[in-house]
Design a protein around this motif. Structure first.
Motif: not given
Lengths: 149, 411
Positions: A26-34, A36-40, A90-93
């Motif tokens: 959740g913390g990382f989803s506030e950032d560019i990870c949102r 990102c395919i990594g978060l997905s 999403v895509s790899c950032q």
């Protein structure tokens, strides 16, 4: 140490792990990870892990009351996981050139927090495999008891 | 020696490979061992030593030569392309094993052992060696049609070239203990098959998910027919049906084009409506201009996750333990150090202020977390039963994921 204790501990530890993993994601989803395919991917893994936990729980022999409590938490975690903020596409950032932290990946790192849990080593479905029958000396009624291997 | 033409749409699957002589009996698979996540799907930056092997194989006379990275989709594409050309009788596998994927061992196991009823490669050491998107007939054919020349870990282009050359000799030619020669085309005609894409992300499938229901879902209706040549009218009916489908799709596209051309205003209105559809706000960061600024931005990204983890642990038994306070203190110290570095940096004041503000917010949040290290360890008192690991310490370690850029000495 009884088998039942182990089973219960297994579920409690897993829930502790998922709690911190979900918060971190959740913390990382506030950032560019949102975006990102990594978060997905991490989200998918968590959802699947929780579903597996629910399956294991349903098949376990822990008391119904306890089971229900754990199930409520599993369901609430599933909702949190499904509600993680993610962009539609999403895509790899790193590939996009936006994530420049090095080879590491925050969402995958968050997911690896689950690896801190190393005990109990046996998963519940392996721990209790067979059911024996206990026959009451007084009334002759059969009661199933778990045989722990 | 019998040679035949490959199927009309050969090679059926796109991928990272080169096409050489269609009548050659050999295909070359170079394992692409590159760090996960650093290569885009279209693989724009193949390491030069791997690209060299691919090129040498084609220049020496291979039918196909390409790279393999994944143990599922990658192998499926190879299967589809090889069975489309009955002339291919050898598969040379070379290059360093793909760490994490173990695609090399998976491909070897596929040829040796095949797949089980869960469409999993038997005896593979890979994590997700599932072939969900390829017809079973094609897999069976692939195994029967090809012989493996195992040169795993080999990166010497001369040896690869020698192997390719040996495969197309008319007389048996010794090569590393094998006797190689071109046996001619496989007795059966080529199979034209493509990936069904019923499972787009096999890497996300857990082994326990593959049950009867799952397998039923991915069952390919054409699967039964692959490998069994259609006869007479059956073939004509099948082709006519395909033609009909293509015609219908083309008619649909044509209709859409006409509608859009005839009613441009309406189409534009619809488009603008789509544009205002509410979407999740995507966090945008100004692209850091300097390496110095990037350093601070990356650190902030790490702290955001660490702080979220700490807050979750504070709601758990870690609140009464000693590890969380210790981790919080450590994070605070690092944050203070970061502030000092920021002061010393040459960033413009406006950017400094912005970063400073975020650092202050993190500092404030850390102050609200437990910092009393005299509390008992929750493992010692028997409350924490997760094993030797520690959530608090591991959460702090998330900061270690940031390895670039290194802080410059003048900061």
């Amino acid at each position: 140490m009884s088998g039942g204790w182990k089973v219960n501990t297994y579920f409690k530890n897993q829930l502790r792990g998922y709690d911190v993993v979900l918060a971190t994601l959740g913390g990382f989803s506030e950032d560019i990870c949102r975006n990102c395919i990594g978060l997905s991917g991490a989200q998918t893994k968590v959802i699947k892990g929780l579903k597996k936990l629910r399956m294991d729980l349903e098949g376990s022999l822990i008391p119904e009351m306890e089971k229900e409590k754990i199930l409520i938490r599993v369901e609430s975690f599933l909702k949190v996981a499904e509600g993680l903020k993610l962009a539609e596409e999403v895509s790899c950032q790193k590939t996009s050139g936006l994530c420049k932290i090095g080879p590491g990946c925050f969402p995958l790192g968050a997911l690896e927090l689950m690896n801190q849990i190393t005990e109990p080593t046996t998963s519940p479905e392996k721990e209790v495999r067979k059911m024996a029958k206990l026959i009451c000396e007084v009334c002759g009624a059969e009661e199933p008891i778990p045989v722990v291997h | 020696m019998l040679k035949v033409s490959p199927v009309a749409d050969y090679p059926t699957e796109a991928g990272c490979f080169l096409r050489g002589n269609d009548y050659s009996p050999v295909a070359v698979v170079v394992l692409l061992n590159a760090p996960y996540g650093t290569l885009p799907p279209e693989v724009q930056s193949i390491p030069p030593e791997i690209e060299k092997l691919v090129r040498v194989a084609i220049e020496t006379g291979a039918a196909l030569s390409g790279t393999l990275q994944t143990e599922n989709i990658g192998i499926e594409k190879i299967v589809c392309n090889v069975v489309g050309n009955p002339n291919i009788r050898y598969l040379i596998l070379c290059g360093k094993e793909v760490s994490g994927h173990n695609s090399g061992t998976a491909l070897k196991a596929l040829i040796k052992e095949g797949i089980n009823d869960k469409r999993t490669i038997v005896g593979s050491q890979a994590v997700t060696p599932y072939l969900f998107n390829t017809p079973l007939g094609a897999i069976k054919r692939f195994r029967g049609q090809t012989t493996l020349v195992d040169l795993t870990e080999e990166m010497n282009s001369e040896i690869i070239a020698k192997a390719v050359w040996s495969c197309y000799q008319e007389n048996p030619t010794p090569f590393q203990g094998l006797s190689l020669c071109d046996p001619g085309a496989f007795v059966e005609t080529g199979l034209s098959c493509r990936l069904t894409w019923k499972v787009k992300h096999p890497e996300e499938i857990e082994s326990w998910e593959i049950d009867g229901e799952f397998l039923k879902k991915i069952k390919e209706p054409l699967e039964k027919k692959v490998g069994e040549p259609m006869k007479g009218n059956e073939r004509i009916v099948s082709l006519t049906k395909r033609l009909l489908k293509v015609t219908e799709e083309l008619a649909g596209i044509a209709r859409l084009c006409i509608e859009e051309l005839e009613r441009p205003e309406e189409a534009l209105r619809e488009k603008s409506l789509e544009e205002v559809k509410p979407q999740l706000p995507i966090p945008m960061r100004e692209e850091p201009l300097t390496e110095e600024e990037l350093y601070f931005v990356n650190q902030l990204r790490g702290y955001r996750g660490v702080l979220a983890a700490f807050k979750a642990l504070d709601r758990d038994i870690c609140h009464d333990g000693c590890s969380l306070p210790a981790a919080v203190i450590s994070a605070s110290k690092r944050l203070k150090n970061l502030k000092v570095s920021l002061d010393k940096s040459f960033l413009p004041d406006k950017k400094k202020e912005k970063i400073q503000k975020e650092l202050d917010e993190f500092e404030e949040a850390l102050q609200g977390l437990p910092q009393d290290t005299s509390q008992p360890c929750q493992k010692t008192v028997g409350n924490c039963t997760i094993g030797s690991g520690c959530f608090a310490n591991a959460s702090l370690d998330l900061l270690k994921l940031v390895t670039e850029p290194a802080l410059r000495s003048n900061v």
